[in-house]
Every structure is written in structure tokens, then in C-alpha cells.
Design a protein around this motif. Structure first.
Motif, PDB file in Angstrom:
ATOM      1  N   ILE A  97       0.830  -1.204   0.000  1.00 56.89           N
ATOM      2  CA  ILE A  97       0.000   0.000   0.000  1.00 56.89           C
ATOM      3  C   ILE A  97       0.869   1.260   0.000  1.00 56.89           C
ATOM      4  N   LEU A  98       0.239   2.380  -0.314  1.00 53.76           N
ATOM      5  CA  LEU A  98       0.819   3.699  -0.089  1.00 53.76           C
ATOM      6  C   LEU A  98       0.221   4.191   1.221  1.00 53.76           C
ATOM      7  N   SER A  99       1.065   4.627   2.140  1.00 52.62           N
ATOM      8  CA  SER A  99       0.586   5.009   3.470  1.00 52.62           C
ATOM      9  C   SER A  99      -0.400   6.170   3.402  1.00 52.62           C
ATOM     10  N   GLU A 100      -1.397   6.137   4.268  1.00 55.71           N
ATOM     11  CA  GLU A 100      -2.326   7.257   4.405  1.00 55.71           C
ATOM     12  C   GLU A 100      -1.736   8.326   5.309  1.00 55.71           C
ATOM     13  N   GLU A 101      -0.924   7.905   6.273  1.00 56.69           N
ATOM     14  CA  GLU A 101      -0.235   8.834   7.164  1.00 56.69           C
ATOM     15  C   GLU A 101       1.085   9.254   6.539  1.00 56.69           C
ATOM     16  N   THR A 102       1.587  10.418   6.911  1.00 56.11           N
ATOM     17  CA  THR A 102       2.952  10.762   6.534  1.00 56.11           C
ATOM     18  C   THR A 102       3.889   9.838   7.303  1.00 56.11           C
ATOM     19  N   LEU A 103       5.129   9.748   6.858  1.00 53.70           N
ATOM     20  CA  LEU A 103       6.094   8.897   7.562  1.00 53.70           C
ATOM     21  C   LEU A 103       6.290   9.381   8.990  1.00 53.70           C
ATOM     22  N   PHE A 104       6.324  10.691   9.190  1.00 54.16           N
ATOM     23  CA  PHE A 104       6.488  11.249  10.534  1.00 54.16           C
ATOM     24  C   PHE A 104       5.318  10.841  11.433  1.00 54.16           C
ATOM     25  N   GLU A 105       4.105  10.932  10.922  1.00 54.01           N
ATOM     26  CA  GLU A 105       2.925  10.535  11.708  1.00 54.01           C
ATOM     27  C   GLU A 105       2.957   9.052  12.028  1.00 54.01           C
TER      28      GLU A 105
END
Length: 280
Positions: free
Chosen positions: A255-263
Motif C-alpha cells: 500500500i501507499l501510506s495514508e499517514e505521513t512517515l512522521f505521523e
């Protein structure tokens, strides 16, 4: 039919079924390879990191399956039908590098996978596979398949004793009751522990994220005892926001994350930051 003949016939049928399944899987993997490579070759002038992103997008929704590499004897496993977080990243890098060769082939793709996945690109039993992702980054830096950029971006030392595998051999089928393999892994762990490793702490990520590039392959560092990295992903920017592609055990697919990497890092109790390898 006496019992002996029956057993021999059963064993033969089992062997034939295994060979047919392997042949079918090989054909399926080669078909996926050809489809992705045809797309990548249309962009072969782009940097390897950008090709990694394209390959990742073409593998989107591929089912998450763990432990697909656990075979005896140790050998290069090509499986584009089922991926975990590490094999997803490895396959994307191998596909990108294959697309840049003069005469790409499925055999060349397999060779690239071996080069990326094993220490020095050589297979010599289970311990020759790069099991710790920080070790994977270091070895691929030496082979010039990917460049370690954690120090230049984060400049923060990662000081930790790494020994999880040798301390938990029962968790790894090839290590169970194999003192030779355990000792070999222990030596690797000692060398890794004594190596100067660097990472980007979670709290630093937002201030340095502009130094990260699309297609960078990263490992999420952890506070779990004995481990260096627990998850692997591929950096993808949307404007100024840093997201990532990964084979997610929770979503059970790529998948492509829904959250940013930081989140994402903030929401993971065991996450402490990231280490980065830049495809070359």
C-alpha cells in the motif's frame, strides 16, 4: 497394490505436484516481471530511485506474505506474487537495476536479487543472507547498489547491541538446533554492534525530510532489545509531505501510506527513527 508400492507411488505423485507448482509459480513470476519491466523500460533514462518508485506502484496491492525466503538449501527465491516489507524493497530495487541493463532478462533480474540480498552477492548458506537491515544497507553500500545516507542527513549515532537472532534461535527455523549457523550469526551481530551506525531520529525527521528523495529505501529503527530495524519502506513525496510505500502486514498487501512517515513513526510505540539507503 502392496504397501511399499503404494508409498513409492505416493512419493512420486507428491514430487510431481511440487515440480508442477514450482513451474507454475516460475511462469507467474516471469509474467509479472515482464509486465513491470516493459513499463520501466519506457522510463529507463530516469534515476534508479525513480524507477524504484514506479516498480513499487506497479506492485501495489500484491498480498503480504511473510517467510517466503525460508527454503533449504539456501537459494535465490523469486516471488513477485507475495511480498513482505523487505522483499518488496529488494524486488523494486532489482527491477529498477535490471531495467537499466543493456539486455535485461529474467535471469539478470534473478542475479540482481542475489547481489542485493546476500553478503557480497554470494550465497553460502542461511547466514550469508543479509538478515539485519542495517547490515543490508552497509553491504549494499559496499556493492554500490545503494548508498547509505543516514549519516549525511541525520548525523546521529545509532548505538545498540544487536543480537536478537542468536538470542532467539527458536524463532528462526534454519537456526533451530544449528550451532554452526547460530555462531555465524553471532559473529555478524558482534561486527554490526561494533560498527559506527547512524540514523535519523523521529524528532528530527520533519526538519531534514527535504534531504530525502523519492525512492529512498528506509528501515524503521526500534527500541526492541537486540533488534536494529523492524520495518522497511520506500519514500514517496506528495508535494512537501513525505509518505511511503510498504508491504503492510496490517493491510495484508502493498500500500501507499495514508499517514505521513512522521505521523506513522509517532504512532508506533517501538519506532525510534529511520536508516536510509539511496538506490544507485
Amino acid at each position: 497394490m502392496n504397501k511399499k508400492i503404494f508409498l513409492l507411488a505416493s512419493m512420486l505423485l507428491f514430487s510431481v505436484s511440487i515440480l508442477l507448482a514450482q513451474h507454475s509459480s516460475h511462469n507467474a513470476d516471469e509474467a509479472i516481471y515482464k509486465h513491470i519491466l516493459a513499463e520501466l523500460q519506457q522510463h529507463s533514462e530516469k534515476p534508479t530511485s525513480e524507477l524504484v518508485v514506479i516498480a513499487g506502484k506497479l506492485l501495489m496491492n500484491t498480498p503480504y506474505v511473510a517467510h517466503t525466503l525460508e527454503t533449504e538449501p539456501e537459494q535465490v527465491i523469486v516471488n513477485l506474487r507475495e511480498l513482505d516489507c523487505t522483499t518488496f524493497a529488494e524486488n523494486c530495487l532489482a527491477l529498477a537495476r535490471t531495467a537499466q541493463t543493456r539486455k535485461p532478462s529474467f535471469k539478470q533480474f534473478k542475479n540482481e536479487l542475489q547481489l542485493i540480498r546476500y553478503r557480497g552477492g554470494e550465497i553460502n548458506g542461511y547466514p550469508s543472507r543479509l538478515h539485519y537491515f542495517s547490515d543490508w544497507i552497509l553491504d549494499n553500500d559496499k556493492k554500490q547498489t545503494a548508498k547509505s545516507v543516514s549519516q549525511s542527513i541525520g548525523n546521529t549515532s545509532f548505538n545498540k547491541t544487536i543480537n536478537f537472532m542468536s538470542q532467539h534461535p527458536s524463532s528462526y527455523k534454519p537456526l533451530k538446533n544449528n550451532a554452526v549457523f547460530i555462531e555465524a550469526l553471532h559473529k555478524q551481530e558482534q561486527e554490526l554492534t561494533n560498527t559506527n551506525l547512524y540514523y535519523i531520529p523521529t524528532e528530527k525527521l520533519e526538519t531534514v525530510k527535504h534531504f530525502i528523495k523519492n525512492g529512498d529505501i528506509f528501515g524503521i529503527t526500534t527500541n526492541i532489545g537486540g533488534l536494529d530495524i523492524t520495518h522497511v519502506g520506500i519514500a514517496v513525496f506528495n508535494g512537501d509531505e513525505l509518505y511511503f510505500m510498504h508491504a503492510s502486514s496490517k493491510a495484508e498487501k502493498v500500500i501507499l501510506s495514508e499517514e505521513t512517515l512522521f505521523e506513522y513513526l509517532q504512532n508506533q510505540k517501538t519506532a525510534t527513527g529511520i536508516m536510509i539507503a539511496r538506490p544507485l
